[in-house]
Enzyme design. Structure first.
Site, PDB file in Angstrom:
ATOM      1  N   GLY C 108     -28.910  45.919 -22.812  1.00 14.37           N
ATOM      2  CA  GLY C 108     -29.776  45.341 -21.797  1.00 14.37           C
ATOM      3  C   GLY C 108     -29.764  43.832 -21.797  1.00 14.37           C
ATOM      4  N   CYS C 109     -29.162  43.222 -22.836  1.00 16.19           N
ATOM      5  CA  CYS C 109     -29.045  41.771 -22.864  1.00 16.19           C
ATOM      6  C   CYS C 109     -27.851  41.340 -22.018  1.00 16.19           C
ATOM      7  CB  CYS C 109     -28.813  41.282 -24.287  1.00 16.19           C
ATOM      8  SG  CYS C 109     -30.328  40.847 -25.129  1.00 16.19           S
ATOM      9  N   VAL C 110     -28.005  40.279 -21.244  1.00 12.75           N
ATOM     10  CA  VAL C 110     -26.861  39.795 -20.463  1.00 12.75           C
ATOM     11  C   VAL C 110     -26.493  38.368 -20.831  1.00 12.75           C
ATOM     12  CG1 VAL C 110     -26.863  41.311 -18.475  1.00 12.75           C
ATOM     13  CG2 VAL C 110     -28.500  39.437 -18.593  1.00 12.75           C
TER      14      VAL C 110
END
Lengths: 135, 102, 110
Positions: C108-110
């Site tokens: 979910g980290c970008v």
């Protein structure tokens, strides 16, 4: 703040033959950041995703089945599993992983996340959602 | 409160149409699209089970996908209504939720 | 791209996450933390060890809010709060601590 919507992620595929199952789980984890009311449904071959004892070492695949046990940390605490789908595949609840969540409102008591429902019950669960996403 | 269900796989390929019909509520709509349209044909091994399981829902089939596959209108089972893309959009807009069975 | 740990090279991706998770050692963590400009103290290690345990058990790196909630539960609210965790790992407790712990970037980290 906008109204909390009910999201249901429908899992109907076995875990390793296609990428659907793993992708669905990833989408659930990402989507959990949005503070919606999220449930998962497991029916048809989707019930195979939850079986215990998966060992993918020799197959050279990533075993993502332990990740289902982390869902409680993400406040995803309702995993509906269809009884008929288990029956058709010769499975019982004992063949599935024990998946629990800690209820913060009840002194962190551990409670089961898996809810077994009939096919008719599953239809009711689906009809009760704002958004249904199939995998 | 009703759901529009779409199915895009042939019932001869997998159980998706059967599973969908087993999880509908009375008054829901089921729209067959892409290879799903083979499930709307009469006179094959699936026709009877589709008709009986679909008795409580409204059955639709996407006309352009029927035509693309050379299925004659006469081979589309009774009980199925043909819709075009515009009709599809209207159905999606007027139901409470869409469930795309994959 | 690679880290150099006493002459041994450990491959990493363009963001600095190691490619082969089994190559992680405490010595490597020290090398990565220096590259990240972090002086590893007891609490940094506690977070890194927590992340490694979490990954071992669940096969994912937890999202930052899950991390902070869990640290709060295990180490108390003085450590397990947003502000303090960002003091420990200024570029994001999940992102940066996962890198030092030799884990993939959190989902979910970008």
């Amino acid at each position: 703040m906008s109204k909390v919507k009910k999201f249901l992620y429908v899992n109907r595929k076995a875990p390793y033959g296609t990428i659907y199952a793993q992708e669905a789980l990833e989408v659930v984890l990402i989507g959990a950041a949005f503070d919606q009311d999220v449930s998962l449904a497991f029916l048809d071959d989707g019930v195979f995703q939850l079986t215990k004892g998966q060992d993918t070492k020799e197959a050279g695949l990533k075993n993502f089945s332990p990740t289902f046990r982390a869902l409680g940390d993400y406040e995803v605490t309702k995993l509906y599993v269809e009884q008929e789908s288990l029956d058709e595949r010769g499975l019982t609840l004992d063949d599935l992983q024990d998946i629990q969540y800690e209820d913060e409102d009840d002194d962190y008591a551990e409670k089961p996340s898996i809810i077994v429902v009939s096919r008719a019950g599953m239809a009711d669960v689906m009809a009760d959602q704002d958004v249904v996403l199939s995998f | 409160m009703s759901t529009l269900h779409t199915v895009n796989k042939s019932p001869f390929q997998n159980q998706t149409l059967i599973s969908c019909l087993g999880h509908t509520k009375a008054g829901d709509s089921v729209l067959l699209i892409e290879d799903g349209v083979y499930g709307a044909m009469s006179g094959n091994a699936m026709s009877e089970v589709v008709a009986s399981m679909g008795a409580n829902v409204k059955l639709f089939v996407l006309g352009p996908d029927v035509a693309a596959r050379g299925i004659d209108a006469a081979r589309v089972a009774e009980g199925f209504t043909q819709v075009d893309y515009e009709g599809f959009v209207d159905m999606a807009a007027s139901c409470d939720r869409v469930q795309n069975w994959l | 791209m690679a880290y150099d740990v006493n002459g041994t090279t450990v491959e990493h991706d363009e963001e600095g996450y190691i490619t082969n998770l089994s190559e992680w050692t405490k010595e490597l963590a020290d090398v990565i933390s220096k590259a990240e400009d972090i002086d590893m103290g007891e609490e940094h290690w506690a977070v890194v060890n927590f992340l490694r345990d979490y990954y071992e058990e669940y096969q994912i790196a937890p999202a930052v809010r899950v991390l902070i909630k869990s640290i709060k539960k295990s180490m108390g609210p003085e450590v397990g709060n947003n502000k303090y965790m960002y003091e420990l790992f200024p570029y994001g407790p999940a992102k940066q601590a996962c890198k030092i712990a030799g884990l993939p970037k959190p989902t979910g980290c970008v």
